[in-house]
Design a protein around this motif. Structure first.
Motif, PDB file in Angstrom:
ATOM      1  N   ILE B  14       4.340 -11.263  -3.857  1.00  0.00           N
ATOM      2  CA  ILE B  14       3.932 -10.603  -2.613  1.00  0.00           C
ATOM      3  C   ILE B  14       5.144  -9.817  -2.112  1.00  0.00           C
ATOM      4  CG2 ILE B  14       3.059 -10.959  -0.283  1.00  0.00           C
ATOM      5  CD1 ILE B  14       1.919 -13.628  -1.297  1.00  0.00           C
ATOM      6  N   CYS B  15       4.869  -8.660  -1.520  1.00  0.00           N
ATOM      7  CA  CYS B  15       5.964  -7.789  -1.113  1.00  0.00           C
ATOM      8  C   CYS B  15       6.786  -8.417  -0.001  1.00  0.00           C
ATOM      9  CB  CYS B  15       5.413  -6.484  -0.555  1.00  0.00           C
ATOM     10  SG  CYS B  15       4.300  -5.718  -1.664  1.00  0.00           S
ATOM     11  N   VAL B  17       8.698  -8.288   3.544  1.00  0.00           N
ATOM     12  CA  VAL B  17       8.388  -7.549   4.768  1.00  0.00           C
ATOM     13  C   VAL B  17       9.531  -6.573   5.030  1.00  0.00           C
ATOM     14  CG1 VAL B  17       7.953  -7.774   7.224  1.00  0.00           C
ATOM     15  CG2 VAL B  17       7.161  -9.539   5.657  1.00  0.00           C
ATOM     16  N   ALA B  19      12.148  -3.873   6.811  1.00  0.00           N
ATOM     17  CA  ALA B  19      12.764  -3.656   8.115  1.00  0.00           C
ATOM     18  C   ALA B  19      12.020  -2.486   8.763  1.00  0.00           C
ATOM     19  CB  ALA B  19      14.229  -3.311   7.942  1.00  0.00           C
ATOM     20  N   ILE B  20      11.970  -2.494  10.096  1.00  0.00           N
ATOM     21  CA  ILE B  20      11.185  -1.424  10.725  1.00  0.00           C
ATOM     22  C   ILE B  20      11.943  -0.098  10.687  1.00  0.00           C
ATOM     23  CG2 ILE B  20       9.925  -3.032  12.199  1.00  0.00           C
ATOM     24  CD1 ILE B  20      11.565  -2.098  14.536  1.00  0.00           C
ATOM     25  N   THR B  84       1.954  -8.671  12.557  1.00  0.00           N
ATOM     26  CA  THR B  84       2.918  -7.593  12.340  1.00  0.00           C
ATOM     27  C   THR B  84       3.257  -7.345  10.876  1.00  0.00           C
ATOM     28  OG1 THR B  84       4.698  -9.155  12.758  1.00  0.00           O
ATOM     29  CG2 THR B  84       4.045  -7.756  14.593  1.00  0.00           C
ATOM     30  N   ASP B  85       3.198  -8.384  10.057  1.00  0.00           N
ATOM     31  CA  ASP B  85       3.557  -8.173   8.653  1.00  0.00           C
ATOM     32  C   ASP B  85       2.334  -8.202   7.746  1.00  0.00           C
ATOM     33  OD1 ASP B  85       3.025 -10.793   9.093  1.00  0.00           O
ATOM     34  OD2 ASP B  85       4.730 -11.583   7.964  1.00  0.00           O
ATOM     35  N   LYS B  86       1.157  -7.954   8.313  1.00  0.00           N
ATOM     36  CA  LYS B  86      -0.050  -8.112   7.518  1.00  0.00           C
ATOM     37  C   LYS B  86      -0.644  -6.788   7.037  1.00  0.00           C
ATOM     38  CE  LYS B  86       0.003 -12.550   8.012  1.00  0.00           C
ATOM     39  NZ  LYS B  86       1.359 -12.666   8.579  1.00  0.00           N
ATOM     40  N   MET B  99       2.222  -1.499  12.469  1.00  0.00           N
ATOM     41  CA  MET B  99       1.908  -2.904  12.674  1.00  0.00           C
ATOM     42  C   MET B  99       0.643  -2.934  13.526  1.00  0.00           C
ATOM     43  SD  MET B  99       5.633  -4.607  13.369  1.00  0.00           S
ATOM     44  CE  MET B  99       5.959  -3.832  14.933  1.00  0.00           C
TER      45      MET B  99
END
Lengths: 150, 499, 407, 245, 241
Positions: B14-15, B17, B19-20, B84-86, B99
């Motif tokens: 799975i990737c 998450v 950074a924004i 937020t990370d989905k 997000m």
């Protein structure tokens, strides 16, 4: 945009509704006073009774009431450790001291256990729903009743 | 190959998450409608109206009154960060506006400002904003970076579904004349002609004839692909891509072989030759109804007993979840069958009854994995038990081939990752987004490719198929890896051996 | 072994609710028993002023020792680099936490004042081995949880080895201290022996491996997941060694006891004249707990999963018997306050203490197991603790890598 | 040391009082009257209370000490010998070799290095500065590990709810208890109930006093005659000694 | 009747009115707004009982959050469960006699305050330290956490550090309920605690705390998966007859 006047009107209406239901409860309340309200008020009532009894023994508490209501548990706890571990047996903050002043007597002069329903310790503790651990172990009446003192 | 960064696949199933990266995708937006007719055909203003702010707020008020979902969702978010990370677009782009909660907040800012006391009097405190042109631009940009896949709604403790918000946002934008060209133009064709491609009946007949010839050439068996046959048992409604596009067409051949082998009379309709219903993407109840109504009318007209829907994700959502409500009741159909029925339900029933003769070894050159298409996985069901939409396609695959593996848990079933092209984003002007959005799915695919040698990605959605055949090469996969479930059936099925 | 996939154990379907419901009933019965005992005071139990620790302690100590042994199993892969065991480690950590929780629940509910749990957690007498145990139990939960976390969170995988080593050290200290609860008791002839600490460590290996194997087999059978025969065989062989080692330790313990005049009395009591304790020793601990499982594991039947399971069950029964002999039997033998005298008193001086456990104590003890099972089943359903499948080839592959690395 | 004089005075007093009491055993309450240690002073380690039991004077059939103990501390029997509390018990001994019988009371031995205090997890078992081993029931959780550890089986667990406790002897369900040497009496300058009872019976089998005061009766007796500690090998330096075992 | 008593009596009447009216109004709005389409998140229960169970799992165990992010779940769940315990413990101030259940929960709830504070602190740290969460955090979100923290800390302080006269506090609140006013002790910590609680009650219907009623009305969670069997036509979507 919001219609303020409509809002105010709604609020007033809801408030009126709430007030009306509150009044209903209040009106109903005296009717069931024997049970619920009686108990609700009991804290105040038996407090008054106890204070009288207490004064009858001549004297006042070791600290003022304002302080005792908030801190009696700390005093007892502190004293307990002092007595237990150091053998310091001053009576000012001792549980025995509490019992001696605050235990009520029956008509025949015998003591009523202080944790009996409605008695000094129990009434407030019950009202506040706080368990008293003291009397799991400690005596609930003073050691010697005034009548039988040699 | 691309003039933008393609995410690099890593070691994880799975990737990680990202950074924004604020505003990473701020500029990216699909073409807006420039031909007013594309808007007006759907009942929207031809171009952006002058008093758009006022109209938009009024439209929002209307929608708040019409949809409990919107009202509850706008009130309930606590910004817990669960979503937020989905989102695959966030994972692929790192743009924090992707997000789900931040995407929703573009609308919530406006909602608060215009509809709540806190936003009216203390806008700074609650992060409420006036509906300015800048906000509108953000709306257009980011509400067209949502594929309405609903993955966020799975994880939201309050079930808030960004798809509902983005549909409402697009409906509001349409209401002020700011439509998306791709969706609105295609939807116009669907409503007017009956399919997204604008194929007239003769063109459809023509292509079906070609298919019949091909099948006969391949198998030596005459398999009919009927059109507008009155009195047939089954009306098949399938995405029009199945008529022309690769690999979709192999799926259609699969359906035909199944019907042929089961001996059930069926037909396609030239009047309702489209399963897709893009009106869902723009939240337009009335247009969704208009497009769907053609199918009801065709079914009545042809006198069929049941309606079967082909491999298409959002089409199945509309059919399964909405048809009965918006174009029902289907009291004129045979009550023995569910309405509508998915082609996978149909085929699976036949397989379980032993009505099809499938030679698994015919697919031995394939190691198969299955991509749960989001609208099937999270917005509809197959079969009689919850989760049938996960087991039934897999059962069909396992009945058709010997080698099947699932991708990592957390990327399949209700937690599946979108292909990156759903929700009206399957347009070339959004190519960077489509490629980046496919990243999580590609990552999971890479793992099973490395560990199990997977070389076939089965999907039951026309959009997934189109999207993957475009995007796979960006990640150094063979573009032919993608195919339908019924393509596997088509390979395995032994025609004519059972009479 | 990167192929091993862990998934939430959802295959159990409706039977999950049935099993958990039943366990909940057992737990509820245990809690009610505890409440009944607390409400009336301990006189309603079989425990008295002579036998102060009874059946609840037998169960609790067994569970705590078991938990520690399971955590040991969990750390094998990390500490000793035994890669084939790696797929088993997270479940072992979970099972260890669960058994520890079950054991502690029994202990706490048997306290005279369980309502003062907060006192136990805030007042420490650091000279007491019991205090050490309390601190070690708390740390056990934390460490085992962190260990499971490092194994399950990809980013933390790198720390698994370090944490695993810490976990290993911790559990060795913990069981040393658990054994020392008895070992440090100078008052009683049956205890007061340094060998208690290492013996408890060996016992924990044996109990932990057995109970873990049972758990693993039960879960895999229930969920229909395949667990490699190779691995089960390895675990089974390990268990055999541990049973043997435990036997060696209690041989040493009793033989030294028979040699020292001071302890001959208690040895004679336990091994020959102690009625129920003697029976439990020879039949429970020696026959059922040692000889039979050894025969089963190393006999020709040992390849059958059912037989291995049975052997584990016997180890469990033997272990409980042993705890009963150690804990209750050790107290039943009278204190030697006046050597050379015949002693009588109104306080049972000089008499063998009598202890007849009541149903309440038994229910409380059993509910400790139920709590553990409930937790394991619940957690493995919602978190990926159990390997989806564990085929022989996975293990073989590991063994092969191990072999190439070591050669 | 501002209160040295007080302390010495106290020690002197108690020593004298005890001696007098021993001498004038038939006169009850003699030692009760005079001043005790000031109640607001903490006990210290300048005295260590001890008890000497002269088994030659302890009669087999006499239970004066245990009865007094039970009534002083409110230890009621529930008719369940296995779980009833006994702080002090009469033990009858018969020498296996000679057949000699003797009788003596056994209770908490008030060890200098008490195992019960070592093992108590919460510190509820403790040794007061003047050598009395006590249970602080306020923090006793009822784990009974001290009972496992005590070499003399001196402790009892309160197995049932208690009522009508004595004001000077708080005791409650779920906690462990043992002989306190009647510490409230002691703090008030009175003798332990058992000792007083023994004196009243005229047996004089128990001598109570400060082990550290060479002038005390108990110290003098210990110096004069051979005495034993129970389980001497454990090296616990008990505060209770036996003569004639 | 002291000024403080009068002030707080009025404050609590107002706060209760605002809370009740505000939430009831919201609930009425939610209940009345139509749900014209089935948009339930799959897999979903096929029966109403199933929906109730799903809702229970969601509300009691935070199932979706658990699926999503274990740490957030842990802290969030800890906070909410401890809050529930603490609230239940406070029921004793509003009834006489006190229910047995409340009496039993009462001592437990005492320590739940620590769980509540720990949970809130962890959530606060997360809001500051996790980049993504920091990005979506508005000043009001931080303010809400601080408010709850202040309530929890001031409350716990009265339990563990500086007691107030709880008998008088209870009399005051019973008095409020029966319109028979009794004095409120003017202890600063108590007044602070009560002010903060009243503030929370007042902003409840105006803030994200609406997630409390909201979760029960969430169509993706509370709908039955029966779209093929039943029609769900909203009034506004009905064809003009």
């Amino acid at each position: 945009m919001l219609n303020i006047r409509l809002w105010v009107a709604r609020l007033v209406m809801m408030g009126a509704l709430l007030g009306a239901s509150g009044l209903t409860i209040a009106a109903e309340a005296p009717c069931k006073s024997a049970v619920d309200r009686g108990n609700a008020a009991s804290a105040g009532d038996c407090q008054a009774a106890k204070e009288k009894r207490f004064e009858g023994r001549g004297g006042k508490c070791v600290e003022d009431e304002h302080f005792m209501r908030r801190n009696h548990m700390n005093l007892i706890l502190h004293q307990r450790d002092e007595t237990m571990h150091k053998g310091i047996r001053t009576s000012k903050y001792s549980l025995k001291g509490c019992l001696e002043c605050h235990t009520a007597t029956r008509a025949d002069g015998s003591y009523i256990p202080i944790n009996d329903p409605g008695q000094f310790c129990e009434s407030c503790h019950h009202f506040a729903s706080v368990k008293i651990d003291c009397f799991e172990c400690h005596a609930t009446t003073p050691a010697v009743s005034p009548a039988s003192k040699p | 190959m691309a003039d933008f960064d393609v995410p690099v696949l890593g070691d994880y199933p799975i990737c990680p998450v990202p950074a924004i990266k604020p505003d990473a995708m701020k500029g990216l937006k699909p073409f807006a409608v420039n031909n007013p007719a594309h808007n007006t055909a759907l009942g929207f203003p031809g171009a952006l109206v002058d008093n758009w702010e006022e109209v938009a707020v009024a439209k929002m008020r209307e929608l708040l009154g019409k949809y409990r979902s919107l009202q509850v969702f706008l009130d309930s978010c606590v910004k817990c960060g669960s979503c937020t990370d989905k989102c695959h677009y966030f994972i692929g782009t790192g743009d924090p506006r992707n997000m789900p909660v931040a995407r929703q907040d573009l609308m919530r800012q406006i909602y608060r400002r215009y509809f709540t006391a806190a936003g009216k009097y203390l806008p700074k405190l609650v992060d409420a904003k006036d509906f300015t042109r800048e906000v509108l631009d953000d709306w257009y940009s980011y509400y067209h970076q949502c594929s309405q896949c609903r993955r966020c709604s799975v994880y939201c403790p309050f079930g808030i579904d960004t798809a509902e918000i983005s549909m409402a946002a697009r409906e509001i934008m349409d209401a002020i004349g700011l439509g998306q060209k791709y969706t609105n133009e295609i939807l116009g064709k669907n409503i007017k002609i009956g399919n997204n491609l604008g194929l007239p009946p003769p063109a459809i007949r023509n292509t079906l004839d070609g298919i019949e010839e091909d099948v006969e050439d391949d198998t030596g068996v005459v398999v009919r692909f009927p059109l507008d046959v009155k009195g047939a048992d089954v009306l098949l409604v399938t995405p029009s891509a199945d008529f022309f596009a690769e690999p979709h067409i192999d799926g259609l051949i699969g359906y035909g072989k199944v019907f042929h082998q089961a001996g059930i009379s069926w037909t396609l309709s030239s009047y309702a030759s489209e399963g897709a219903n893009f009106a869902m993407f723009i939240g337009s109840y009335s247009n969704m109804k208009r497009a769907a109504m053609r199918i009801r009318d065709a079914a009545r007209e042809l006198g069929v007993k049941r309606i079967v829907v082909g491999e298409c994700g959002h089409a199945w959502r509309v059919a399964y979840s909405f048809w009965n409500t918006i174009i029902g009741p289907f009291d004129f159909l045979d009550p023995k069958y569910p309405v509508p029925q998915h082609i996978c339900e149909f085929t699976n029933d036949l397989i379980r009854r032993g009505a099809l003769n499938l030679d698994k070894s015919a697919n031995d050159h394939r190691v198969v994995t299955f991509h749960d298409s989001c609208n099937v996985a999270r917005a509809s069901r197959m079969g009689q038990v919850p989760g049938g939409q996960y087991t039934i396609p897999r059962d069909i695959i396992k009945a058709s081939c010997n080698r099947f593996v699932d991708m990592a848990s957390g990327t399949i079933h209700d937690q599946t990752f979108c292909c990156g092209g759903g929700g009206g984003l399957l347009t070339d002007d959004l190519m960077p987004l489509r490629v980046k959005g496919a990243y999580p799915r590609m990552q999971a695919l890479r793992q099973v490719q490395e560990e199990h040698g997977v070389n076939y990605l089965a999907a039951i959605c026309a959009i997934c198929k189109s999207q993957f055949s475009k995007v796979l090469p960006y990640y150094k996969f063979d573009r032919d890896m993608i195919g339908g479930v019924h393509q596997l059936v088509s390979t395995a099925i032994q025609l004519g051996t059972k009479e | 072994m990167k192929n091993v996939r862990f998934t939430e154990m959802r295959e159990t379907g409706q039977s999950y609710w049935l099993v958990q419901g039943l366990l909940a009933v057992v737990i509820l019965l245990g809690l009610s028993s505890a409440y009944y005992m607390e409400l009336n005071g301990h006189w309603v139990t079989g425990m008295n002023n002579q036998i102060v620790w009874g059946l609840p302690h037998v169960f609790a100590v067994f569970l705590i020792v078991t938990a520690s042994g399971e955590l040991n199993l969990a750390s094998i892969a990390s500490v000793f680099g035994k890669a084939p065991y790696k797929p088993l480690t997270r479940l072992a950590a979970l099972v260890a936490i669960a058994h520890m929780a079950g054991g502690l629940m029994i202990l706490v509910l048997d306290l005279g004042r369980p309502d003062r749990l907060i006192v136990a957690l805030t007042h420490y007498n650091l000279k007491s081995i019991f205090t050490w145990n309390i601190l070690l139990y708390n740390g056990f939960f934390v460490l085992a949880t962190v260990y499971a976390w490092t194994m399950m969170e990809r980013r933390l995988n790198g720390y698994a080895k370090v944490v695993g080593f810490g976990v290993f050290l911790w559990r060795v200290i913990l069981t040393t201290c658990t054994g020392s609860i008895f070992g440090f008791l100078v008052a009683r002839d049956a205890y007061n022996a340094a060998i208690m600490a290492p013996m408890f460590i060996i016992l924990s290996f044996s109990y932990g491996t057995a109970i873990y194997l049972m758990t693993l087999e039960t879960l895999s059978y229930w969920s229909g997941r395949r667990i490699s025969d190779v691995l089960v065989t390895r675990l089974k062989n390990l268990l055999g060694i541990f049973i043997g080692a435990a036997f060696y330790f209690f041989l040493a313990y009793h033989l030294t006891g028979m040699y020292v005049a001071e302890r001959q009395g208690v040895e004679y009591f336990l091994l020959a004249s102690g009625n129920v304790y003697t029976w439990l020793f020879w039949v429970g601990q020696v026959l059922i707990g040692t000889i039979v499982p050894l025969a089963l594991l190393y006999g020709s039947l040992g390849r059958s999963r059912v037989v291995v399971y049975l052997a584990c069950l016997f180890v469990l029964i033997g272990g409980l018997s042993q705890m009963y002999v150690t804990i209750v039997g050790g107290q039943a033998y009278p204190l030697t306050i006046f050597p050379g005298y015949e002693v009588t008193s109104s306080f049972s001086d000089g008499q063998v203490g009598s202890y007849i456990p009541t149903i309440f104590e038994a229910l409380l003890g059993i509910s400790g197991f139920a709590v553990a099972a409930f937790l394991v089943i619940l957690v493995s359903r919602v978190l990926p603790f159990v390997p989806a499948t564990l085929v022989d080839s996975d293990v073989d592959e590991c063994l092969a890598t191990e072999a190439t690395q070591s050669s | 040391m501002s209160n040295e004089s007080t302390d010495q005075g106290r020690r002197g007093f108690l020593g004298t009082a005890t001696a007098t009491a021993v001498g004038l055993a038939a006169i009850p309450g003699l030692s009760l009257v005079a001043l005790a240690r000031s109640p607001d002073l903490a006990v210290d380690n300048r005295s260590r209370w001890g008890l000497l039991i002269d088994t030659s004077k302890c009669l087999t059939e006499c239970t004066a000490c245990t009865t007094a103990c039970a009534s002083e501390n409110g230890l009621v029997s529930h008719g369940r010998p296995a779980t009833d509390a006994q702080w002090l018990r009469k033990v009858q001994l018969k020498d296996k070799a000679t057949g000699r019988t003797l009788s003596l009371p056994v209770g908490c031995q008030h060890c200098e290095k008490p195992p019960c205090v070592d093992v108590c997890p919460t510190g509820a078992s403790f040794r007061r500065a003047d050598g009395i081993v006590l249970v602080d029931k306020h923090i006793c959780i009822g784990c009974r590990y001290c009972m496992m550890a005590c070499p003399y089986k001196a402790r009892s667990f309160v197995h049932e709810e208690t009522h009508n406790q004595k004001a000077n002897a708080p005791r409650g369900k779920g906690t462990v208890e043992a002989c306190t040497l009647c510490v409230p009496r002691l703090d008030a300058g009175r003798l332990p109930a058992c000792v007083e009872a023994c004196q009243q019976e005229g047996h004089q089998a128990m001598i109570f006093g400060d082990l550290q005061d060479p002038n005390s009766a108990i110290a003098k007796r210990l110096a004069a005659v051979p005495t034993h500690q129970l389980r001497e090998a454990l090296n616990l330096n008990t505060g209770v000694r036996y003569q004639g075992v | 009747m002291t000024v403080v008593t009068l002030l707080y009596a009025l404050l609590f009447y107002a706060a209760t009115a605002i809370l009740t009216i505000g939430v009831v109004r919201r609930v009425v709005i939610y209940a009345r707004s139509p749900a014209p389409l089935r948009i339930v998140t799959m897999p979903a229960p096929l029966t109403y009982t199933g929906v109730v169970l799903r809702m229970v799992r969601e509300v009691v165990f935070f199932e979706s959050l658990f699926k999503s992010t274990k740490w957030t779940w842990l802290f969030g769940w800890l906070f909410h469960m401890c809050l529930a315990l603490v609230l239940m413990r406070h029921i004793r101030y509003f009834q006489e006699p006190v229910w047995l259940g409340v009496q039993i929960i009462q001592p437990l709830g005492k320590y739940a305050a620590f769980g509540m504070i720990a949970g809130l602190l962890a959530l606060a740290v997360r809001r500051v330290c996790v980049e993504r969460v920091r990005y979506i955090t508005a000043p009001s979100d931080r303010a809400m956490l601080l408010l709850l923290l202040a309530i929890a800390i001031s409350g716990a302080s009265m339990t563990f550090l500086m007691h107030t006269d709880i008998v008088a506090v209870k009399s005051f609140f019973l008095g409020l309920m029966y319109f028979e006013w009794r004095p409120l002790p003017a202890d600063p910590l108590l007044l602070l605690h009560l002010t903060l609680v009243a503030t929370l009650m007042i902003i409840f219907p105006l803030s994200k705390l609406l997630h409390v009623p909201g979760v029960f009305f969430s169509p993706t969670r509370n709908q039955v998966d029966d779209a093929r069997e039943k029609r769900h036509v909203a009034a506004w979507a009905r064809d003009p007859a």
